[in-house]
Enzyme design. Sequence first.
Site, PDB file in Angstrom:
ATOM      1  N   GLY A  19       0.833  -1.191   0.000  1.00 25.10           N
ATOM      2  CA  GLY A  19       0.000   0.000   0.000  1.00 25.10           C
ATOM      3  C   GLY A  19       0.871   1.245   0.000  1.00 25.10           C
TER       4      GLY A  19
ATOM      5  N   ASP B 197      12.277  -8.540   7.838  1.00 24.86           N
ATOM      6  CA  ASP B 197      12.609  -7.613   6.744  1.00 24.86           C
ATOM      7  C   ASP B 197      13.481  -6.462   7.245  1.00 24.86           C
ATOM      8  OD1 ASP B 197      12.730  -6.757   4.130  1.00 24.86           O
ATOM      9  OD2 ASP B 197      10.764  -5.782   4.134  1.00 24.86           O
TER      10      ASP B 197
END
Length: 411
Positions: free
Chosen positions: A86, A199
């Site tokens: 997003g 991550d």
Amino acid sequence: MASGGVAPASGFIDKNASSVGVEKLPEEMNDMKIRDDKEMEAATIVDGNGTETGHIIVTTIGGKNGQPKQTISYMAERVVGHGSFGVVFQAKCLETGETVAIKKVLQDKRYKNRELQTMRLLDHPNVVSLKHCFFSTTEKDELYLNLVLEYVPETVSRVIRHYNKMNQRMPMIYVKLYSYQICRALAYIHNSIGVCHRDIKPQNLLVNPHTHQLKICDFGSAKVLVKGEPNISYICSRYYRAPELIFGATEYTTAIDIWSAGCVLGELLLGQPLFPGESGVDQLVEIIKVLGTPTREEIKCMNPNYTEFKFPQIKAHPWHKIFHKRMPPEAVDLVSRLLQYSPNLRSTALEALVHPFYDDVRDPNTRLPNGRFLPPLFNFKVNELKGVPAEMLVKLVPPHARKQCALFGSS
């Protein structure tokens, strides 16, 4: 859960509040698996996507346990990041003038949002904090979750780029401060919360350029790893992927974050990525060029299915030859301890914190290059130090900082 709305796309709220068309979300929301009845109410939505500059988003918070309901309005200022998840945009709270970051992600109505669940557990000086959240919809009836986060202006990625452009090395005190705070955040999320970030990379490390406090962000890939339960191996960004992930392991541990942290430390010291492969094979080649060919035992630790695979025999390249001659030996030693093939041989985040490389930041006389004090590094809460052996505790919290540390009380 805060409810939310987005004002019309003109970017201004009509002073006549009644002129803004507001509609309730459909009844299906009440049956959505995302919600726990206690924590969510149906959001109030106004059309529009809310990320354009000048657009105003109106949300309400409170209204539970006798708390008064409170309306909060955010004006979108600029998009600061986007990806498959997003968009993240900077916004200003009109009531308080505070700047925030709003992460807007498409929400599958069938599931809970794992990032939201994780963010609600986190409370640490080196982790970006969640202020509140609300839902919004688009004309296509897509549901979006909006996470309102504290705003931190810089990233480690941009700081590295800045020094590269200037053709300078990053001052060693910043390398120490940033990597120390990464390890402290990882020690907290791994040990206190039981979450693996999955991550860690310079773009997900936020930095306040005045105080040099660092905060890990983007928990969109984070997960509680349960022993014996498989996980996807295509996780973590290239350059920072642990070798067991490249080998396709699905039963990995939080040691994948430690490898990523080692890659970030190497990049802070070098000014460029340590293992810049474009594909999994390229990355493995880059890793082998430095660490040498993994032994059968090391391969077994990463992924037992590959033990019969024939790798070209390459000797390890000494770490001290990878860095420049004047590199402090403690820096080289720490990198070598974080970047081990065998996940169980890598230092833990806590072990990294007590490494001699960080003796400088434990010295009460150390200052930032501009003479200011270092950011808070030793304000450990009890849950951060749970189960830490006494001999490690003594190294971890220097004498001058013991007053601010919960476990030492006022001694």
